[in-house]
Design an enzyme around this catalytic site. Structure first.
Site, PDB file in Angstrom:
ATOM      1  N   ASP A  59       0.747  -1.156   0.057  1.00  0.00           N
ATOM      2  CA  ASP A  59       0.051   0.095  -0.004  1.00  0.00           C
ATOM      3  C   ASP A  59       0.947   1.186  -0.176  1.00  0.00           C
ATOM      4  O   ASP A  59       1.596   1.304   0.887  1.00  0.00           O
ATOM      5  CB  ASP A  59      -0.857  -0.041   1.310  1.00  0.00           C
ATOM      6  CG  ASP A  59      -2.351   0.884   1.245  1.00  0.00           C
ATOM      7  OD1 ASP A  59      -2.162   1.817   0.524  1.00  0.00           O
ATOM      8  OD2 ASP A  59      -3.070   0.082   1.394  1.00  0.00           O
ATOM      9  N   ASP A 102      -2.884   4.682  -2.224  1.00  0.00           N
ATOM     10  CA  ASP A 102      -3.966   5.486  -1.498  1.00  0.00           C
ATOM     11  C   ASP A 102      -4.561   6.737  -2.110  1.00  0.00           C
ATOM     12  O   ASP A 102      -3.688   7.585  -2.556  1.00  0.00           O
ATOM     13  CB  ASP A 102      -3.349   5.543  -0.126  1.00  0.00           C
ATOM     14  CG  ASP A 102      -4.360   5.832   0.706  1.00  0.00           C
ATOM     15  OD1 ASP A 102      -5.312   5.005   1.241  1.00  0.00           O
ATOM     16  OD2 ASP A 102      -4.269   6.938   1.696  1.00  0.00           O
ATOM     17  N   GLU A 127      -6.662   3.906  -5.888  1.00  0.00           N
ATOM     18  CA  GLU A 127      -7.781   3.713  -4.993  1.00  0.00           C
ATOM     19  C   GLU A 127      -8.482   5.196  -5.422  1.00  0.00           C
ATOM     20  O   GLU A 127      -7.638   6.210  -5.076  1.00  0.00           O
ATOM     21  CB  GLU A 127      -7.496   3.839  -3.572  1.00  0.00           C
ATOM     22  CG  GLU A 127      -8.679   3.780  -2.651  1.00  0.00           C
ATOM     23  CD  GLU A 127      -8.714   4.457  -1.328  1.00  0.00           C
ATOM     24  OE1 GLU A 127      -9.569   4.341  -0.417  1.00  0.00           O
ATOM     25  OE2 GLU A 127      -7.880   5.265  -1.084  1.00  0.00           O
ATOM     26  N   HIS A 164     -11.131  -2.489   3.744  1.00  0.00           N
ATOM     27  CA  HIS A 164     -11.145  -2.072   5.091  1.00  0.00           C
ATOM     28  C   HIS A 164     -11.763  -0.772   5.438  1.00  0.00           C
ATOM     29  O   HIS A 164     -11.704  -0.536   6.462  1.00  0.00           O
ATOM     30  CB  HIS A 164      -9.622  -1.957   5.206  1.00  0.00           C
ATOM     31  CG  HIS A 164      -8.798  -0.984   4.656  1.00  0.00           C
ATOM     32  ND1 HIS A 164      -8.976  -0.789   3.354  1.00  0.00           N
ATOM     33  CD2 HIS A 164      -8.410   0.167   5.000  1.00  0.00           C
ATOM     34  CE1 HIS A 164      -8.365   0.074   2.899  1.00  0.00           C
ATOM     35  NE2 HIS A 164      -8.011   0.919   4.005  1.00  0.00           N
ATOM     36  N   ASP A 165     -12.307  -0.091   4.634  1.00  0.00           N
ATOM     37  CA  ASP A 165     -13.176   1.120   4.909  1.00  0.00           C
ATOM     38  C   ASP A 165     -14.766   1.092   4.933  1.00  0.00           C
ATOM     39  O   ASP A 165     -15.178   1.794   5.127  1.00  0.00           O
ATOM     40  CB  ASP A 165     -12.942   2.118   3.750  1.00  0.00           C
ATOM     41  CG  ASP A 165     -11.389   2.481   3.950  1.00  0.00           C
ATOM     42  OD1 ASP A 165     -10.689   2.672   5.111  1.00  0.00           O
ATOM     43  OD2 ASP A 165     -10.816   2.735   2.874  1.00  0.00           O
TER      44      ASP A 165
HETATM   45  O1  TEU Z   1      -9.373   5.934   2.259  1.00  0.00           O
HETATM   46  C1  TEU Z   1      -9.792   6.838   1.527  1.00  0.00           C
HETATM   47  C2  TEU Z   1     -11.345   7.014   1.672  1.00  0.00           C
HETATM   48  O2  TEU Z   1     -12.119   5.859   1.523  1.00  0.00           O
HETATM   49  C3  TEU Z   1     -12.031   8.253   2.043  1.00  0.00           C
HETATM   50  O3  TEU Z   1     -11.367   9.229   1.060  1.00  0.00           O
HETATM   51  C4  TEU Z   1     -13.398   8.052   2.238  1.00  0.00           C
HETATM   52  O4  TEU Z   1     -13.929   8.927   1.313  1.00  0.00           O
HETATM   53  C5  TEU Z   1     -13.516   8.531   3.578  1.00  0.00           C
HETATM   54  O5  TEU Z   1     -12.711   7.157   4.213  1.00  0.00           O
HETATM   55  C6  TEU Z   1     -14.923   8.682   4.052  1.00  0.00           C
HETATM   56  O6  TEU Z   1     -15.293   7.805   4.994  1.00  0.00           O
HETATM   57  C7  TEU Z   1      -8.149   5.666   2.077  1.00  0.00           C
HETATM   58  C8  TEU Z   1      -7.818   4.295   2.915  1.00  0.00           C
HETATM   59  O7  TEU Z   1      -8.224   3.335   2.523  1.00  0.00           O
HETATM   60  C9  TEU Z   1      -8.423   4.671   4.380  1.00  0.00           C
HETATM   61  O8  TEU Z   1      -8.146   3.428   5.315  1.00  0.00           O
HETATM   62  C10 TEU Z   1      -7.588   5.744   5.054  1.00  0.00           C
HETATM   63  O9  TEU Z   1      -8.008   6.290   6.314  1.00  0.00           O
HETATM   64  C11 TEU Z   1      -7.484   7.060   4.245  1.00  0.00           C
HETATM   65  O10 TEU Z   1      -7.354   6.611   2.727  1.00  0.00           O
HETATM   66  C12 TEU Z   1      -6.608   8.025   4.533  1.00  0.00           C
HETATM   67  O11 TEU Z   1      -5.225   7.421   4.108  1.00  0.00           O
END
Ligand code: TEU
Ligand code: CA
Length: 533
Positions: free
Chosen positions: A98, A200, A268, A329-330
């Site tokens: 990542d 990311d 992403e 994971h989000d």
């Molecule tokens: O996530 C980006 C992302 O999902 C956000 O832009 C989203 O709009 C936000 O989480 C709304 O809830 C990436 C990673 O996957 C995440 O785990 C990190 O926290 C984030 O970037 C910051 O690095």
């Protein structure tokens, strides 16, 4: 076409804190991943993407990187990493890291220098602006985690920009020195032998040069989270990001004995499909795979799915390779979003669509979201806007391996609680049960490996009616049919003439569909794969 590995592979995302602990601190580690490589091989995936493992204050659990070229002690060290990479490669598994280029930790030495004085050599490595006339932030931009995206710095009397937490200052990618330093980071890992990166928040990397206010979002509702109050018109997806993406691609393409196609870049990007497509590149290639998250967000009915798939296929630029994601994971897990019966149908969909699928660890077990008591919340997303179900802890809980203490994940207290169903929903138990979703995933992955038609064949939509979605996959002389029942009612589906006499290869349910007289009897929540010729 000669398919490249990243086109036919199935990617498995590992959230390293929750995969396997080996040193009794309740947190997964690199040795843990190494210990479970044979599981991944037996499952039938081809590549792993590991969420960040770099030294970090863990304010955003690794997405706040304090050193881009090392391993956090909680996960191990560089020797453990090299060992994991070697062991994975020995088994034919690719390893993706990542890469987090948009922001660093506020404890990264670059930022420590940058904030030391206005004249520091690294001042412009981050985004510093004077206060507005009233002393407030320079503009109205909102952090993705809620609140102003600007943090006042007392010492130097300016604000700095952070798209996420204040502990995650955004790097200034308009500065050539930042570009050079971060490209060196990519080379550091590519030289070590990693097979590529998931990048990311790629679309966040460049912001409008004059920092205008973002416009209000007319469809904003409180439950969406504060970031959605505005449209991120000027803070994301700027034209200049594409030159950076092309430069990253050039670096990746410079690697590997087999030259172009050896290392892969996955971006992403959360954008509507028309915007997303730009990240494949124009004159110059950019991402091999701009992540396609539509299966997470779409309504789960036959018509919506058919529309998503056909519009996406139609929007792909020439040579653009499709990809599909069911969870990460989000976002809420597929079993939580769709229920257990449809999680099986979703597995068939993910693994029979054209393009590269990414599977999130635990989804192969039908693992669902875990309710986290407010006293146990760890995710800063939840802590900053509590109660809106935006927190991500529920989808990051430990992998249940067996029915021994703590599900074989750790011999200590796991950093997040296990799902209560772990005594039965675990790898060991479900491996014994031929009807488990794990067994289904294994069958699907084996079938996909055996039939290139399922990964690289053409996609043809055949029929959408009531709750059923039927499509064909075709490659050379081979023709396969996938039929999904998104609902509870049984359906009798007439097959096209050329498909009379099709053989059933796979079903999601025990009383598998009947294929007779040129029709399929599709049971409740059943999905099937047929082979016509
Ligand atoms: O996530 C980006 C992302 O999902 C956000 O832009 C989203 O709009 C936000 O989480 C709304 O809830 C990436 C990673 O996957 C995440 O785990 C990190 O926290 C984030 O970037 C910051 O690095
Ligand atoms: Ca550990």
């Amino acid at each position: 076409m000669t398919a490249l590995w990243w086109q036919t592979c199935v990617i498995y995302q590992i959230y390293p804190r929750s995969f396997q602990d080996t040193n009794g601190d309740g947190i997964g580690d690199l040795s843990g991943i190494a210990r479970r490589l044979d599981y991944l091989v037996s499952l039938g995936v081809d590549a792993i993407w590991i969420s960040p493992i770099y030294p970090s204050l863990m304010v955003d659990f690794g997405y706040d990187v304090a050193d881009y070229c090392n391993i956090d002690a909680r996960f191990g060290d560089l020797t453990d990493f090299d060992d994991l990479l070697m062991q994975a490669h020995r088994r034919g598994l690719k390893v993706l890291l990542d890469f987090v280029p948009n922001h660093s930790s506020d404890q990264h030495p670059w930022f420590v220098e940058s904030r030391a004085s206005r004249h520091n050599e690294k001042r412009n490595w981050y985004i510093w602006r004077d206060a507005a006339a009233d002393g407030g932030p320079p503009n109205n931009w909102i952090s993705d985690f809620g609140g102003s995206a600007w943090q006042w710095d007392e010492v130097t009397g300016q604000y700095y920009y952070h798209a996420f937490l204040k502990e995650q200052p955004d790097l200034n990618w308009r500065h050539p020195a930042v570009q050079a330093a971060m490209y060196d980071v990519m080379r550091f890992w590519l030289d070590r032998g990693v097979d590529g990166f998931r990048i990311d928040v790629l679309w966040h990397m460049v912001k409008a040069a004059d920092f205008p206010d973002n416009p209000p979002n007319p469809t904003y509702r409180f439950e969406m989270g504060e970031m959605h109050r505005l449209l991120q018109l000027h803070s994301t997806d700027q034209p200049e990001v594409h030159r950076l993406a092309a430069e990253m691609r050039e670096i990746a393409d410079g690697y590997g004995a087999r030259g172009q196609g050896d290392r892969v870049l996955i971006g992403e990007i959360y954008l509507p499909v028309d915007r997303l497509m730009h990240y494949y590149g124009g004159e110059r290639p950019e991402m091999h795979l701009p992540f396609n998250f539509q299966l997470i967000d779409t309504r789960w009915d036959a018509r919506s799915l058919a529309t998503v798939i056909t519009n996406y296929e139609a929007a792909l630029p020439p040579g653009g390779w499709p990809n599909w994601v069911l969870g990460n994971h989000d976002r809420p897990r597929v079993a939580a979003r769709r229920g257990q019966a449809q999680a099986r149908v979703a597995a068939v969909l993910l693994l029979t669509l054209r393009g590269t699928p990414t599977l999130y660890y635990g989804d192969e077990l039908g693992l669902s979201d875990v309710m986290i008591e407010s006293s146990q919340v760890r995710d800063p997303r939840e802590l900053r806007e509590p109660g809106l179900a935006l927190g991500r802890d529920p989808v990051r809980t430990p992998m249940p391996w067996d029915d021994s203490e703590n599900a074989g994940f750790t011999n200590a207290k796991p950093w997040l609680p296990l799902h209560a169903d772990w005594p039965t929903r675990n790898v060991a138990r479900m491996t014994q049960d031929t009807q488990s979703i794990l067994a289904l995933y294994r069958r699907l992955l084996a079938l996909r490996r055996a039939c290139p038609t399922l990964s690289i064949g053409d996609f043809v939509l055949l029929n959408v009616e009531d709750d059923t979605l039927v499509y064909e996959r075709r490659h050379d002389a081979e023709r396969m049919i996938v039929a999904l029942n998104l609902g509870e009612r049984q359906h009798r589906l007439q097959l096209p003439d050329w498909a009379r006499g099709s053989r059933l290869l796979l079903s999601t349910i025990e009383d598998a569909a009947l294929v007779e007289d040129g029709a399929v009897l599709l049971g409740s929540n059943e999905a099937v794969v047929l082979k016509a010729s």
